[in-house]
Design a protein around this motif. Sequence first.
Motif, PDB file in Angstrom:
ATOM      1  N   ILE A  14       0.781  -1.395  -0.068  1.00 27.76           N
ATOM      2  CA  ILE A  14      -0.048   0.041  -0.049  1.00 27.76           C
ATOM      3  C   ILE A  14       0.929   1.348  -0.069  1.00 27.76           C
ATOM      4  N   VAL A  15       0.784   1.907  -1.201  1.00 25.36           N
ATOM      5  CA  VAL A  15       1.742   3.362  -0.899  1.00 25.36           C
ATOM      6  C   VAL A  15       0.506   4.432  -0.997  1.00 25.36           C
ATOM      7  N   ALA A  16       0.937   5.522  -0.565  1.00 30.15           N
ATOM      8  CA  ALA A  16       0.406   6.765  -0.680  1.00 30.15           C
ATOM      9  C   ALA A  16       1.118   7.535  -2.101  1.00 30.15           C
ATOM     10  N   LEU A  17       0.429   8.737  -2.301  1.00 32.70           N
ATOM     11  CA  LEU A  17       1.033   9.480  -3.594  1.00 32.70           C
ATOM     12  C   LEU A  17       1.268  10.877  -3.161  1.00 32.70           C
ATOM     13  N   PRO A  18       2.736  11.000  -2.581  1.00 31.21           N
ATOM     14  CA  PRO A  18       3.138  12.469  -1.939  1.00 31.21           C
ATOM     15  C   PRO A  18       3.033  13.420  -3.165  1.00 31.21           C
ATOM     16  N   GLY A  19       2.861  14.600  -2.376  1.00 31.54           N
ATOM     17  CA  GLY A  19       2.885  15.654  -3.430  1.00 31.54           C
ATOM     18  C   GLY A  19       1.446  16.035  -3.845  1.00 31.54           C
ATOM     19  N   LEU A  20       0.532  15.323  -3.747  1.00 31.74           N
ATOM     20  CA  LEU A  20      -0.750  15.454  -4.223  1.00 31.74           C
ATOM     21  C   LEU A  20      -1.360  17.192  -3.827  1.00 31.74           C
ATOM     22  N   LYS A  21      -1.848  17.626  -4.859  1.00 28.61           N
ATOM     23  CA  LYS A  21      -2.405  19.066  -4.606  1.00 28.61           C
ATOM     24  C   LYS A  21      -4.056  19.046  -4.738  1.00 28.61           C
ATOM     25  N   ASN A  22      -4.664  19.761  -3.505  1.00 28.75           N
ATOM     26  CA  ASN A  22      -5.830  19.739  -3.435  1.00 28.75           C
ATOM     27  C   ASN A  22      -6.308  21.052  -4.341  1.00 28.75           C
ATOM     28  N   PRO A  23      -7.649  21.021  -4.998  1.00 27.32           N
ATOM     29  CA  PRO A  23      -8.128  22.079  -5.641  1.00 27.32           C
ATOM     30  C   PRO A  23      -8.598  23.204  -4.851  1.00 27.32           C
ATOM     31  N   VAL A  33      -3.382   1.913  -3.456  1.00 21.74           N
ATOM     32  CA  VAL A  33      -2.746   3.401  -3.417  1.00 21.74           C
ATOM     33  C   VAL A  33      -3.808   3.928  -2.457  1.00 21.74           C
ATOM     34  N   CYS A  34      -3.215   4.305  -1.206  1.00 24.05           N
ATOM     35  CA  CYS A  34      -4.222   4.896  -0.234  1.00 24.05           C
ATOM     36  C   CYS A  34      -3.886   6.493  -0.382  1.00 24.05           C
ATOM     37  N   PHE A  35      -4.890   7.470  -0.356  1.00 21.35           N
ATOM     38  CA  PHE A  35      -4.591   9.067  -0.597  1.00 21.35           C
ATOM     39  C   PHE A  35      -4.072   9.405   0.666  1.00 21.35           C
ATOM     40  N   LYS A  36      -4.453   9.032   1.826  1.00 15.01           N
ATOM     41  CA  LYS A  36      -4.036   9.746   3.049  1.00 15.01           C
ATOM     42  C   LYS A  36      -3.467   8.855   4.016  1.00 15.01           C
ATOM     43  N   ASN A  37      -2.488   8.196   3.460  1.00 13.47           N
ATOM     44  CA  ASN A  37      -1.809   7.391   4.302  1.00 13.47           C
ATOM     45  C   ASN A  37      -0.369   8.085   4.588  1.00 13.47           C
ATOM     46  N   HIS A  38      -0.063   7.981   5.867  1.00 18.04           N
ATOM     47  CA  HIS A  38       1.086   8.524   6.380  1.00 18.04           C
ATOM     48  C   HIS A  38       1.914   7.717   7.031  1.00 18.04           C
ATOM     49  N   ALA A  39       1.208   6.409   7.512  1.00 15.67           N
ATOM     50  CA  ALA A  39       1.954   5.346   8.491  1.00 15.67           C
ATOM     51  C   ALA A  39       2.942   4.575   7.581  1.00 15.67           C
TER      52      ALA A  39
END
Length: 383
Positions: free
Chosen positions: A72-81, A122-128
């Motif tokens: 399970i990976v996150a996508l670092p650097g995603l930008k919010n609208p 892919v987990c959008f809000k993972n930091h663990a």
Amino acid sequence: MNNEAEINVEIPEITAMFVGTKGKYGFAQVVDDFPNAKEVRILTYSRIGYGNNNLKLRELQTLSPETKLCIIVALPGLKNPKIDGQYEHNQFREDSIVMELGKIKQQFDISQYSSKDVEMYVCFKNHAKLIGTENVLYIGSANYSDNSVQNYEAGMIIRDKSVIKEIYEKYFDEIVAVRYYADEYDTIRLKILSIAEGLENLKMDIDIFIDYFEDRAENADNMKKTYMMLLNKMKEVIMQLESCDGKLMETVLSDICGVQDVMEDISRQIYDAFDSGYEKDIEFFADYYEEYHKERMGVNSCDSWIDEDTPYILLSEEVEQEYYVSEYWTDELKKKYEVVETIREIDDLIKIINGLVVELNKSPYELFESELVQVGTDKNALK
């Protein structure tokens, strides 16, 4: 992975060993257990890496074929609208998702892994960060990547198998994530079976249509033949789904395009049945209107009731009146339930088939990317 967005797990009194590192991997003991492991689980924030020289990715790609792997990976650097000048924290920009996913595309190439059982999410809000086997588990600050060796990292090593199992069941398995399937056969199979069922249901509508309007639809026999050809072609498609050779999608795409052509042919045949240029003995129209309207105005065989504004058409003036009567006949028939329902069923199925053709022309990764964008840009999906 479930759809619950909130997780609150507490497991008290765990025996663990602290590891603080820089210049080495804090999860090295877990990697050492890879050759003995029945399963390997990775929950990380940053991408694992890309390229043949990436050590940590190669360690996962060369696991034993019998070892189950779940990443399970996150996508670092995603930008919010921005919405009304404010950032929307429960969704992400589509271009940002596509760009960040592209950076780890190779990581999702399941064909590069030796394991026969690979799950990628892919987990959008993972930091663990959890890196473990069924025997040893690292929980700490280090991502599973080559770069983590360069940083100050701190974490804990757990070797209690019952605790590890509990953490996996109560926490790891509950992470909300979108899964990547390298094999889209299941999705395609369900869609095709749905189309086949719709075609079977359509048979009743077409039979009623042909029987009810047999005088009007002179191409009824052709329509029946076309429909039977359609059912046979769908049977061929379903039979192809039982095979899993490398050319399955190419074959199914070809067959589905054939189904699409036949469906559109049936649709044309139905519309042709209402062509205003259809030639019918004018006395037939007189008999038709006499049957339906004689109680209202006492219509006889040489007159025809049309509407309140044009109560009579003198059918003896055939050259002038035939086209108008035929137009009226066409308009009336198109309002009939049997006609409306048949055309609606066909149009709906054609839309489904068109969508399936689009999907069949996409790669599994493109399908995954589309699903990821849909979830990541839905402001309700990530709450």
